[in-house]
Design a protein around this motif. Structure first.
Motif, PDB file in Angstrom:
ATOM      1  N   PHE A 190      62.114  33.526  47.210  1.00  0.00           N
ATOM      2  CA  PHE A 190      62.637  32.306  46.575  1.00  0.00           C
ATOM      3  C   PHE A 190      64.080  32.525  46.154  1.00  0.00           C
ATOM      4  CE2 PHE A 190      60.832  34.911  43.242  1.00  0.00           C
ATOM      5  CZ  PHE A 190      61.704  34.783  42.171  1.00  0.00           C
ATOM      6  N   ASP A 191      64.805  31.427  46.047  1.00  0.00           N
ATOM      7  CA  ASP A 191      66.186  31.465  45.558  1.00  0.00           C
ATOM      8  C   ASP A 191      66.211  31.033  44.106  1.00  0.00           C
ATOM      9  OD1 ASP A 191      67.388  32.185  48.026  1.00  0.00           O
ATOM     10  OD2 ASP A 191      67.157  30.114  48.718  1.00  0.00           O
ATOM     11  N   PHE A 192      67.061  31.678  43.331  1.00  0.00           N
ATOM     12  CA  PHE A 192      67.281  31.270  41.941  1.00  0.00           C
ATOM     13  C   PHE A 192      68.753  31.534  41.673  1.00  0.00           C
ATOM     14  CE2 PHE A 192      66.807  31.026  37.385  1.00  0.00           C
ATOM     15  CZ  PHE A 192      65.692  30.211  37.196  1.00  0.00           C
ATOM     16  N   GLY A 193      69.537  30.476  41.402  1.00  0.00           N
ATOM     17  CA  GLY A 193      70.983  30.650  41.306  1.00  0.00           C
ATOM     18  C   GLY A 193      71.520  31.201  42.615  1.00  0.00           C
ATOM     19  N   ASN A 194      72.375  32.208  42.515  1.00  0.00           N
ATOM     20  CA  ASN A 194      72.958  32.812  43.721  1.00  0.00           C
ATOM     21  C   ASN A 194      72.218  34.079  44.154  1.00  0.00           C
ATOM     22  OD1 ASN A 194      73.745  34.328  41.537  1.00  0.00           O
ATOM     23  ND2 ASN A 194      75.816  34.716  42.282  1.00  0.00           N
ATOM     24  N   VAL A 195      70.972  34.211  43.717  1.00  0.00           N
ATOM     25  CA  VAL A 195      70.168  35.404  44.034  1.00  0.00           C
ATOM     26  C   VAL A 195      68.980  35.005  44.899  1.00  0.00           C
ATOM     27  CG1 VAL A 195      68.843  37.331  43.087  1.00  0.00           C
ATOM     28  CG2 VAL A 195      70.786  36.423  41.800  1.00  0.00           C
ATOM     29  N   HIS A 196      68.708  35.801  45.920  1.00  0.00           N
ATOM     30  CA  HIS A 196      67.448  35.646  46.635  1.00  0.00           C
ATOM     31  C   HIS A 196      66.499  36.748  46.176  1.00  0.00           C
ATOM     32  CE1 HIS A 196      64.663  34.272  49.630  1.00  0.00           C
ATOM     33  NE2 HIS A 196      64.404  35.545  49.878  1.00  0.00           N
ATOM     34  N   PHE A 197      65.307  36.347  45.784  1.00  0.00           N
ATOM     35  CA  PHE A 197      64.278  37.283  45.321  1.00  0.00           C
ATOM     36  C   PHE A 197      63.182  37.391  46.380  1.00  0.00           C
ATOM     37  CE2 PHE A 197      66.279  35.794  41.460  1.00  0.00           C
ATOM     38  CZ  PHE A 197      66.294  36.896  40.627  1.00  0.00           C
ATOM     39  N   THR A 198      62.713  38.611  46.588  1.00  0.00           N
ATOM     40  CA  THR A 198      61.606  38.834  47.519  1.00  0.00           C
ATOM     41  C   THR A 198      60.510  39.595  46.787  1.00  0.00           C
ATOM     42  OG1 THR A 198      63.212  39.038  49.324  1.00  0.00           O
ATOM     43  CG2 THR A 198      60.955  39.758  49.770  1.00  0.00           C
ATOM     44  N   ALA A 199      59.351  38.965  46.682  1.00  0.00           N
ATOM     45  CA  ALA A 199      58.184  39.614  46.053  1.00  0.00           C
ATOM     46  C   ALA A 199      57.290  40.156  47.154  1.00  0.00           C
ATOM     47  CB  ALA A 199      57.414  38.597  45.217  1.00  0.00           C
ATOM     48  N   LEU A 200      56.884  41.412  47.030  1.00  0.00           N
ATOM     49  CA  LEU A 200      55.983  42.002  48.018  1.00  0.00           C
ATOM     50  C   LEU A 200      54.671  42.406  47.355  1.00  0.00           C
ATOM     51  CD1 LEU A 200      58.441  44.311  49.988  1.00  0.00           C
ATOM     52  CD2 LEU A 200      57.649  42.020  50.616  1.00  0.00           C
TER      53      LEU A 200
END
Ligand SMILES: [Fe+2]
Length: 376
Positions: free
Chosen positions: A205-215
């Motif tokens: 998911f994107d939040f602000g200018n960060v892409h987060f990846t949950a594994l």
């Protein structure tokens, strides 16, 4: 049965929440659980802050009131609010309870988040209450929970006792992202109490200018006779490995890439899981800047690493073992990859402002015991 009158409906008591899931710049999903099956309803509206003494207040913009109602009766409710704008202030109401609501920030807006884990019963009885209360003081825009939020995810009672109960106030207005730990046990409740994109145990998911990846590292490594062993899913061609590569490739526009998963590839402690280093080439190729892990119930920050060796532009690995502390799990000396470590109940607070990322490790009494800054 406890009841509350809402409009013409007789509603049963709320057990969990309401809490927020999966915010975008224009939408948020509201979830809650009730005693009885019923048709859930959420009202939301824009508000304007007004000065009203120390606590402040908010004026409803009546013309913006909207309502969404479920099609059928259920106990675990999940309704999506749409049409939000990222820089406006909103409130939402479930059964007359009113809570602040915000869309996810647009890429150019600085934001902050907290990282914790291990609320599943490793600390004193009141540790989770204190941890959530202290995180609330730091007013995060969202929360990452790096697994083991509960003691046994198959037990329905655990989800309230260890997570939704102590987190109730913060979670009303702070969306959380949970990645599975071994204590979630890949249980049905994990999927029922969250709204992450399919398949739910790993997602981006994107939040602000960060892409987060949950594994979901618990699908990548199994414990057999107490020893971690790679599963078939850790192999290069598995669905989850393909997802990781594709998710990072699709995030090329983000300024930062942060991955989070439970088993720590690097920590100078018991319960390090070196098998997880199989993911390092994909994360390095995909431009990951920062990794959050848990499982080992300490705080530890690595030096920047490439291929396991110190390199100035490498990935930082941070174990945010959160709501417990196991100092006896530390090995006698730090490993070569260890920059800082401490075994105290804590969380990590991260502020992202453009190409500067500033992080603090904060103990349960609010004392900052580590701070670091990354710049692009
Ligand atoms: Fe764990």
């Amino acid at each position: 049965m406890d009841t509350a009158i809402l409009g013409l409906s007789l509603m049963s008591a709320i057990l969990k929440g309401p809490y927020l899931q999966c915010p975008t710049t224009s939408s948020v999903t509201v979830m809650w659980e009730t005693v009885e099956e019923e048709r859930g309803e959420v009202v939301w509206f824009e508000t304007q802050s007004i000065h009203a003494g120390l606590s402040g207040s908010a004026r409803t913009v009546e013309s913006t009131k909207r309502c969404v109602t479920e099609d059928g009766a259920k106990r675990i409710h999940r309704l999506e609010i749409t049409g939000l704008q990222p820089d406006l202030e909103y409130h939402y109401e479930v059964q007359g309870q009113r809570h602040p609501l915000f869309a996810a920030p647009a890429p150019q807006r600085p934001f902050c988040f907290c990282v914790t884990s291990e609320t599943g019963g490793y600390g004193d009885d009141d540790i989770n209450q204190r941890l959530f209360a202290e995180m609330a003081h730091w007013r995060p825009d969202m929360l990452l929970v790096v697994g083991d939020a509960v003691s046994d995810g198959r037990k329905y009672e655990d989800w309230e006792r260890f997570f939704f109960g102590p987190g109730r106030q913060l979670l009303h207005s702070t969306p959380f992202y949970l990645c599975p730990g071994n204590h979630e046990e890949n249980a049905d409740w994990f999927y029922r109490f969250t709204a992450f994109p399919h398949p739910g145990n790993y997602y981006g998911f994107d939040f602000g200018n960060v892409h987060f990846t949950a594994l979901d590292s618990t699908r990548l490594v199994d414990y057999i006779d107490g020893q971690p062993q790679a599963t078939a899913e850790l192999k290069d061609d598995s669905g989850q490995r393909s997802f990781l590569r594709q998710d990072l490739a699709a995030a090329a526009a983000a300024d930062w890439r942060i991955a989070f998963f439970h088993y720590p590839p690097y920590v100078s402690c018991d319960f390090e899981v070196p098998e997880m280093r199989s993911l390092v080439p994909d994360m390095e190729a995909g431009g990951v800047d920062l990794v959050f892990n848990s499982h080992t119930i300490v705080y530890e920050r690595s030096h920047p690493l490439r291929g396991g060796r110190f390199q100035q532009d490498g990935i930082l690995y941070v174990v945010a073992g959160g709501a417990g502390a196991k100092p006896e799990w530390f090995r006698p000396k730090r490993a070569g990859h260890t920059a800082q470590s401490r075994a105290v109940p804590h969380f990590v607070h991260v502020t992202v402002a453009g190409t500067t990322l500033e992080a603090r490790a904060v103990d349960v009494d609010g004392r900052v015991f580590d701070m670091w800054v990354l710049r692009k």
